[in-house]
Design a protein around this motif. Structure first.
Motif, PDB file in Angstrom:
ATOM      1  N   GLU A  17       0.694  -1.177  -0.046  1.00 21.01           N
ATOM      2  CA  GLU A  17       0.168   0.073   0.042  1.00 21.01           C
ATOM      3  C   GLU A  17       1.001   1.221  -0.076  1.00 21.01           C
ATOM      4  OE1 GLU A  17      -3.236   0.169   2.944  1.00 21.01           O
ATOM      5  OE2 GLU A  17      -3.610  -2.160   2.496  1.00 21.01           O
ATOM      6  N   ALA A  18       2.021   1.226   0.844  1.00 21.34           N
ATOM      7  CA  ALA A  18       2.716   2.459   0.673  1.00 21.34           C
ATOM      8  C   ALA A  18       3.578   2.780  -0.549  1.00 21.34           C
ATOM      9  CB  ALA A  18       3.918   2.328   1.782  1.00 21.34           C
ATOM     10  N   LEU A  19       3.956   1.519  -1.193  1.00 17.64           N
ATOM     11  CA  LEU A  19       4.435   1.872  -2.536  1.00 17.64           C
ATOM     12  C   LEU A  19       3.363   2.601  -3.423  1.00 17.64           C
ATOM     13  CD1 LEU A  19       6.751   1.447  -4.690  1.00 17.64           C
ATOM     14  CD2 LEU A  19       5.917  -0.992  -4.993  1.00 17.64           C
ATOM     15  N   GLN A  20       2.162   1.584  -3.474  1.00 21.96           N
ATOM     16  CA  GLN A  20       1.033   2.078  -4.356  1.00 21.96           C
ATOM     17  C   GLN A  20       0.859   3.615  -4.177  1.00 21.96           C
ATOM     18  OE1 GLN A  20      -0.109   0.447  -7.023  1.00 21.96           O
ATOM     19  NE2 GLN A  20       1.499  -0.957  -6.514  1.00 21.96           N
ATOM     20  N   GLN A  21       0.727   4.089  -2.916  1.00 23.43           N
ATOM     21  CA  GLN A  21       0.390   5.501  -2.506  1.00 23.43           C
ATOM     22  C   GLN A  21       1.686   6.347  -3.286  1.00 23.43           C
ATOM     23  OE1 GLN A  21      -0.339   6.420   1.551  1.00 23.43           O
ATOM     24  NE2 GLN A  21      -0.325   8.486   1.362  1.00 23.43           N
ATOM     25  N   GLN A  22       2.866   6.086  -3.141  1.00 24.53           N
ATOM     26  CA  GLN A  22       3.914   6.853  -3.719  1.00 24.53           C
ATOM     27  C   GLN A  22       3.868   6.564  -5.085  1.00 24.53           C
ATOM     28  OE1 GLN A  22       7.099   4.560  -1.891  1.00 24.53           O
ATOM     29  NE2 GLN A  22       7.911   6.183  -0.819  1.00 24.53           N
ATOM     30  N   MET A  23       3.472   5.665  -5.743  1.00 24.47           N
ATOM     31  CA  MET A  23       3.135   5.518  -7.314  1.00 24.47           C
ATOM     32  C   MET A  23       2.301   6.500  -7.798  1.00 24.47           C
ATOM     33  SD  MET A  23       4.129   1.557  -7.852  1.00 24.47           S
ATOM     34  CE  MET A  23       4.173   1.659  -9.872  1.00 24.47           C
ATOM     35  N   GLN A  24       1.298   6.621  -6.910  1.00 26.98           N
ATOM     36  CA  GLN A  24       0.176   7.568  -7.255  1.00 26.98           C
ATOM     37  C   GLN A  24       0.412   9.220  -6.973  1.00 26.98           C
ATOM     38  OE1 GLN A  24      -3.308   6.304  -4.631  1.00 26.98           O
ATOM     39  NE2 GLN A  24      -3.663   4.662  -6.132  1.00 26.98           N
TER      40      GLN A  24
ATOM     41  N   ILE B 156       2.403  14.226  -9.267  1.00 20.25           N
ATOM     42  CA  ILE B 156       3.378  15.018  -9.565  1.00 20.25           C
ATOM     43  C   ILE B 156       3.486  15.622 -11.023  1.00 20.25           C
ATOM     44  CG2 ILE B 156       5.828  15.621  -9.225  1.00 20.25           C
ATOM     45  CD1 ILE B 156       5.682  14.294  -6.698  1.00 20.25           C
ATOM     46  N   THR B 157       3.589  14.350 -11.631  1.00 20.47           N
ATOM     47  CA  THR B 157       3.610  14.440 -13.173  1.00 20.47           C
ATOM     48  C   THR B 157       2.649  15.257 -13.670  1.00 20.47           C
ATOM     49  OG1 THR B 157       5.117  12.185 -13.021  1.00 20.47           O
ATOM     50  CG2 THR B 157       4.056  13.043 -15.389  1.00 20.47           C
TER      51      THR B 157
ATOM     52  N   GLN C   6      12.672  13.133  -5.641  1.00 18.49           N
ATOM     53  CA  GLN C   6      12.633  12.322  -4.320  1.00 18.49           C
ATOM     54  C   GLN C   6      11.549  11.418  -4.298  1.00 18.49           C
ATOM     55  OE1 GLN C   6      11.516  15.987  -2.055  1.00 18.49           O
ATOM     56  NE2 GLN C   6      13.767  16.585  -1.855  1.00 18.49           N
ATOM     57  N   THR C   7      10.534  11.560  -4.829  1.00 20.56           N
ATOM     58  CA  THR C   7       9.551  10.364  -4.807  1.00 20.56           C
ATOM     59  C   THR C   7       9.885   9.222  -5.651  1.00 20.56           C
ATOM     60  OG1 THR C   7       7.861  12.016  -4.459  1.00 20.56           O
ATOM     61  CG2 THR C   7       7.169   9.866  -5.148  1.00 20.56           C
ATOM     62  N   TYR C   8      10.374   9.507  -6.866  1.00 20.17           N
ATOM     63  CA  TYR C   8      10.912   8.345  -7.792  1.00 20.17           C
ATOM     64  C   TYR C   8      12.241   7.662  -6.877  1.00 20.17           C
ATOM     65  CZ  TYR C   8      13.285   6.009 -11.447  1.00 20.17           C
ATOM     66  OH  TYR C   8      13.731   5.040 -12.303  1.00 20.17           O
TER      67      TYR C   8
ATOM     68  N   GLU D  48      11.877  -2.013  -0.964  1.00 22.48           N
ATOM     69  CA  GLU D  48      12.551  -3.415  -1.370  1.00 22.48           C
ATOM     70  C   GLU D  48      11.587  -4.213  -2.295  1.00 22.48           C
ATOM     71  OE1 GLU D  48      11.512  -6.756   1.883  1.00 22.48           O
ATOM     72  OE2 GLU D  48      11.891  -4.951   2.842  1.00 22.48           O
ATOM     73  N   ASN D  49      10.504  -4.008  -2.351  1.00 21.96           N
ATOM     74  CA  ASN D  49       9.398  -4.744  -3.401  1.00 21.96           C
ATOM     75  C   ASN D  49       9.772  -4.195  -4.917  1.00 21.96           C
ATOM     76  OD1 ASN D  49       8.102  -6.473  -1.467  1.00 21.96           O
ATOM     77  ND2 ASN D  49       6.729  -4.784  -0.945  1.00 21.96           N
ATOM     78  N   MET D  50       9.947  -2.933  -4.768  1.00 17.57           N
ATOM     79  CA  MET D  50      10.422  -2.433  -6.123  1.00 17.57           C
ATOM     80  C   MET D  50      11.905  -2.896  -6.584  1.00 17.57           C
ATOM     81  SD  MET D  50       9.568  -0.906  -8.944  1.00 17.57           S
ATOM     82  CE  MET D  50       8.129  -0.108  -8.545  1.00 17.57           C
TER      83      MET D  50
END
Length: 135
Positions: free
Chosen positions: A34-41, A46-47, A74-76, A83-85
Motif C-alpha cells: 500500500e505504501a508503494l502504491q501510494q508513492q506511485m500515485q 506530480i507528473t 525524491q518520490t522516484y 524493497e519490493n520495487m
C-alpha cells in the motif's frame, strides 16, 4: 509443427521459467504494498501537476516547476529504494535478458544460422555497427 504452434510452445516454456515466476511474484508484492502504491500515485500526481504548469508556456511558474521536479526526483528515488520495487526491478531485468536472448536467437535463425548450434555473440548490443561477428 507450425510456426504458430512453435511460438505457443515457446510461450508455455517462458511461463514455466523461474524468471517469469519471479516477475509475477514481484508484481503481486508491489500491488499489495500500500505504501508503494501510494508513492506511485503521488508520482503520477506530480507528473500531472508538472505537465499542467509546463503547459502554461510563458506564464509557467518556473519556481513551481523546479519544486515539482525536485518532488518528482525524491518520490522516484523513494519508490526505487522500496524493497519490493528493488525485487521487481531485478526480476524485470532478468526477463529483459531472456527476451534479448530469444530475440538474438530468432535473428540468427532468420539469418540462416543452424538452429541446433548457433549462439548469440556475448554482449550483443543489437546495433550491428558495433558487432565483431557471431561466427
Amino acid at each position: 509443427m507450425s510456426l504458430e504452434s512453435a511460438l505457443r510452445e515457446l510461450g508455455k516454456e517462458i511461463q514455466k521459467d523461474a524468471r517469469f515466476e519471479a516477475i509475477q511474484s514481484a508484481a503481486a508484492k508491489n500491488d499489495a504494498d500500500e505504501a508503494l502504491q501510494q508513492q506511485m500515485q503521488e508520482l503520477q500526481l506530480i507528473t500531472l501537476k508538472y505537465q499542467q504548469e509546463a503547459g502554461k508556456a510563458d506564464e509557467a511558474d518556473k519556481e513551481r516547476i523546479e519544486q515539482l521536479q525536485k518532488d518528482y526526483q525524491q518520490t522516484y528515488e523513494a519508490i526505487m529504494k522500496n524493497e519490493n520495487m528493488e525485487a521487481y526491478s531485478a526480476a524485470a531485468s532478468a526477463m529483459e535478458e531472456m527476451a534479448q536472448y530469444i530475440s538474438q536467437m530468432i535473428s540468427l535463425f532468420m539469418d540462416g544460422q543452424d538452429p541446433e548450434t548457433c549462439e548469440p555473440a556475448p554482449n550483443c548490443t543489437h546495433d550491428c555497427s558495433t558487432c565483431g561477428g557471431c561466427h
